[in-house]
Scaffold this motif. Structure first.
Motif, mmCIF file in Angstrom:
data_model
loop_
_atom_site.group_PDB
_atom_site.id
_atom_site.type_symbol
_atom_site.label_atom_id
_atom_site.label_comp_id
_atom_site.label_asym_id
_atom_site.label_seq_id
_atom_site.Cartn_x
_atom_site.Cartn_y
_atom_site.Cartn_z
ATOM 1 N N THR A 35 6.248 -2.051 -36.197
ATOM 2 C CA THR A 35 6.991 -3.261 -36.527
ATOM 3 C C THR A 35 6.385 -4.471 -35.824
ATOM 4 O O THR A 35 6.186 -5.525 -36.441
ATOM 5 C CB THR A 35 8.473 -3.098 -36.122
ATOM 6 O OG1 THR A 35 9.006 -1.955 -36.787
ATOM 7 C CG2 THR A 35 9.276 -4.330 -36.465
ATOM 8 N N VAL A 36 6.075 -4.318 -34.553
ATOM 9 C CA VAL A 36 5.455 -5.420 -33.805
ATOM 10 C C VAL A 36 4.079 -5.730 -34.377
ATOM 11 O O VAL A 36 3.720 -6.900 -34.571
ATOM 12 C CB VAL A 36 5.361 -5.075 -32.306
ATOM 13 C CG1 VAL A 36 4.512 -6.084 -31.562
ATOM 14 C CG2 VAL A 36 6.747 -5.008 -31.704
ATOM 15 N N ARG A 37 3.297 -4.713 -34.674
ATOM 16 C CA ARG A 37 1.964 -4.917 -35.229
ATOM 17 C C ARG A 37 2.035 -5.645 -36.576
ATOM 18 O O ARG A 37 1.259 -6.563 -36.845
ATOM 19 C CB ARG A 37 1.245 -3.591 -35.398
ATOM 20 C CG ARG A 37 -0.170 -3.763 -35.939
ATOM 21 C CD ARG A 37 -0.892 -2.465 -36.084
ATOM 22 N NE ARG A 37 -1.030 -1.850 -34.763
ATOM 23 C CZ ARG A 37 -1.110 -0.546 -34.558
ATOM 24 N NH1 ARG A 37 -1.060 0.281 -35.568
ATOM 25 N NH2 ARG A 37 -1.243 -0.074 -33.340
ATOM 26 N N GLY A 43 1.500 -13.111 -38.856
ATOM 27 C CA GLY A 43 1.486 -14.435 -38.254
ATOM 28 C C GLY A 43 2.785 -14.864 -37.602
ATOM 29 O O GLY A 43 2.915 -16.017 -37.200
ATOM 30 N N GLN A 44 3.736 -13.968 -37.475
ATOM 31 C CA GLN A 44 5.002 -14.324 -36.826
ATOM 32 C C GLN A 44 4.830 -14.275 -35.311
ATOM 33 O O GLN A 44 4.013 -13.537 -34.783
ATOM 34 C CB GLN A 44 6.109 -13.362 -37.255
ATOM 35 C CG GLN A 44 6.432 -13.425 -38.728
ATOM 36 C CD GLN A 44 7.510 -12.418 -39.106
ATOM 37 O OE1 GLN A 44 7.987 -11.661 -38.274
ATOM 38 N NE2 GLN A 44 7.886 -12.416 -40.367
ATOM 39 N N THR A 45 5.626 -15.087 -34.643
ATOM 40 C CA THR A 45 5.597 -15.062 -33.175
ATOM 41 C C THR A 45 6.626 -14.048 -32.681
ATOM 42 O O THR A 45 7.690 -13.887 -33.267
ATOM 43 C CB THR A 45 5.913 -16.450 -32.594
ATOM 44 O OG1 THR A 45 7.201 -16.851 -33.047
ATOM 45 C CG2 THR A 45 4.876 -17.458 -33.014
ATOM 46 N N ILE A 46 6.283 -13.400 -31.598
ATOM 47 C CA ILE A 46 7.168 -12.397 -31.002
ATOM 48 C C ILE A 46 7.848 -13.039 -29.800
ATOM 49 O O ILE A 46 7.195 -13.494 -28.871
ATOM 50 C CB ILE A 46 6.374 -11.155 -30.561
ATOM 51 C CG1 ILE A 46 5.542 -10.592 -31.695
ATOM 52 C CG2 ILE A 46 7.291 -10.105 -29.977
ATOM 53 C CD1 ILE A 46 6.341 -10.086 -32.864
ATOM 54 N N SER A 47 9.168 -13.084 -29.850
ATOM 55 C CA SER A 47 9.916 -13.711 -28.757
ATOM 56 C C SER A 47 10.038 -12.742 -27.578
ATOM 57 O O SER A 47 10.029 -11.522 -27.762
ATOM 58 C CB SER A 47 11.310 -14.121 -29.241
ATOM 59 O OG SER A 47 12.082 -12.965 -29.521
ATOM 60 N N PRO A 48 10.163 -13.284 -26.374
ATOM 61 C CA PRO A 48 10.353 -12.411 -25.205
ATOM 62 C C PRO A 48 11.640 -11.585 -25.294
ATOM 63 O O PRO A 48 11.692 -10.469 -24.797
ATOM 64 C CB PRO A 48 10.420 -13.387 -24.031
ATOM 65 C CG PRO A 48 9.743 -14.622 -24.508
ATOM 66 C CD PRO A 48 9.981 -14.681 -25.984
ATOM 67 N N GLU A 49 12.663 -12.123 -25.959
ATOM 68 C CA GLU A 49 13.917 -11.381 -26.110
ATOM 69 C C GLU A 49 13.703 -10.136 -26.959
ATOM 70 O O GLU A 49 14.259 -9.069 -26.680
ATOM 71 C CB GLU A 49 15.008 -12.262 -26.741
ATOM 72 C CG GLU A 49 15.463 -13.404 -25.865
ATOM 73 C CD GLU A 49 14.573 -14.635 -26.004
ATOM 74 O OE1 GLU A 49 13.836 -14.744 -27.016
ATOM 75 O OE2 GLU A 49 14.589 -15.473 -25.094
ATOM 76 N N LEU A 50 12.893 -10.266 -28.022
ATOM 77 C CA LEU A 50 12.621 -9.126 -28.881
ATOM 78 C C LEU A 50 11.849 -8.044 -28.124
ATOM 79 O O LEU A 50 12.167 -6.860 -28.230
ATOM 80 C CB LEU A 50 11.820 -9.560 -30.121
ATOM 81 C CG LEU A 50 11.402 -8.444 -31.067
ATOM 82 C CD1 LEU A 50 12.624 -7.788 -31.687
ATOM 83 C CD2 LEU A 50 10.487 -8.987 -32.147
ATOM 84 N N ILE A 51 10.885 -8.465 -27.340
ATOM 85 C CA ILE A 51 10.108 -7.493 -26.572
ATOM 86 C C ILE A 51 10.998 -6.807 -25.541
ATOM 87 O O ILE A 51 10.891 -5.600 -25.310
ATOM 88 C CB ILE A 51 8.898 -8.179 -25.920
ATOM 89 C CG1 ILE A 51 7.909 -8.587 -27.008
ATOM 90 C CG2 ILE A 51 8.247 -7.273 -24.886
ATOM 91 C CD1 ILE A 51 6.698 -9.321 -26.546
ATOM 92 N N SER A 55 11.893 -2.816 -25.357
ATOM 93 C CA SER A 55 11.623 -2.008 -24.168
ATOM 94 C C SER A 55 12.821 -1.134 -23.822
ATOM 95 O O SER A 55 12.672 -0.112 -23.158
ATOM 96 C CB SER A 55 11.242 -2.890 -22.990
ATOM 97 O OG SER A 55 12.360 -3.617 -22.542
ATOM 98 N N LEU A 56 14.016 -1.525 -24.274
ATOM 99 C CA LEU A 56 15.200 -0.707 -24.019
ATOM 100 C C LEU A 56 15.185 0.579 -24.839
ATOM 101 O O LEU A 56 15.925 1.516 -24.540
ATOM 102 C CB LEU A 56 16.472 -1.507 -24.311
ATOM 103 C CG LEU A 56 16.778 -2.635 -23.334
ATOM 104 C CD1 LEU A 56 18.015 -3.391 -23.783
ATOM 105 C CD2 LEU A 56 16.953 -2.104 -21.931
ATOM 106 N N LEU A 57 14.348 0.629 -25.898
ATOM 107 C CA LEU A 57 14.251 1.856 -26.689
ATOM 108 C C LEU A 57 13.727 3.015 -25.856
ATOM 109 O O LEU A 57 14.065 4.165 -26.099
ATOM 110 C CB LEU A 57 13.318 1.646 -27.892
ATOM 111 C CG LEU A 57 13.815 0.744 -29.015
ATOM 112 C CD1 LEU A 57 12.716 0.537 -30.038
ATOM 113 C CD2 LEU A 57 15.044 1.345 -29.665
ATOM 114 N N VAL A 58 12.894 2.718 -24.888
ATOM 115 C CA VAL A 58 12.287 3.763 -24.069
ATOM 116 C C VAL A 58 12.634 3.559 -22.594
ATOM 117 O O VAL A 58 11.831 3.848 -21.723
ATOM 118 C CB VAL A 58 10.755 3.810 -24.265
ATOM 119 C CG1 VAL A 58 10.420 4.289 -25.648
ATOM 120 C CG2 VAL A 58 10.127 2.461 -24.009
#
Length: 123
Positions: A35-37, A43-51, A55-58
């Motif tokens: 999904t991130v890739r 061309g979308q930006t990834i927000s720090p909140e999304l990252i 990270s809570l998934l693992v």
């Protein structure tokens, strides 16, 4: 035939369960990375909140709490089973309690890992 089949099934159930849990965890992480890739490639930006949410998934600390509770529940279920079987056959109580002690101690170890890692700041 039954004398051979029952132990084979009994001892193969645990590795199969561990393999299935590992497989589903792998697929969950792989889907998150894809999904991130895909978002980066489009061309979308990834927000720090999304990252941070991903990270809570693992999150190993949260996983330790869940595993600890599940192992203790599993051990308690074996203990109750031992008491129920022990009402019919008094010699079955101690071996079943012995079997139940393994998941209980594993659960306590995971709860200890959770307690020690709970206050730790991420690196």
């Amino acid at each position: 035939m039954e004398d051979v089949l029952v132990p084979i099934v009994l001892f193969s159930v645990l590795p199969v369960c561990i393999w299935l849990v590992s497989l589903f965890n792998y697929k969950k992480r792989l889907t998150a990375h894809e999904t991130v890739r895909h978002a980066i490639d489009s061309g979308q930006t990834i927000s720090p909140e999304l990252i941070e949410k991903m990270s809570l998934l693992v999150d190993p600390v949260r996983a330790d709490l869940r595993r600890g509770v599940l192992f203790i529940a599993f051990g308690a279920a074996f203990g109750v089973l031992g008491l129920m079987v022990g009402q019919q056959d008094g010699d079955a109580i101690m071996p079943m309690i012995g079997v139940a002690s393994f998941p209980v101690f594993l659960g306590l170890a995971y709860l200890g890992l959770w307690a020690f890692g709970h206050g730790r700041k991420p690196a």
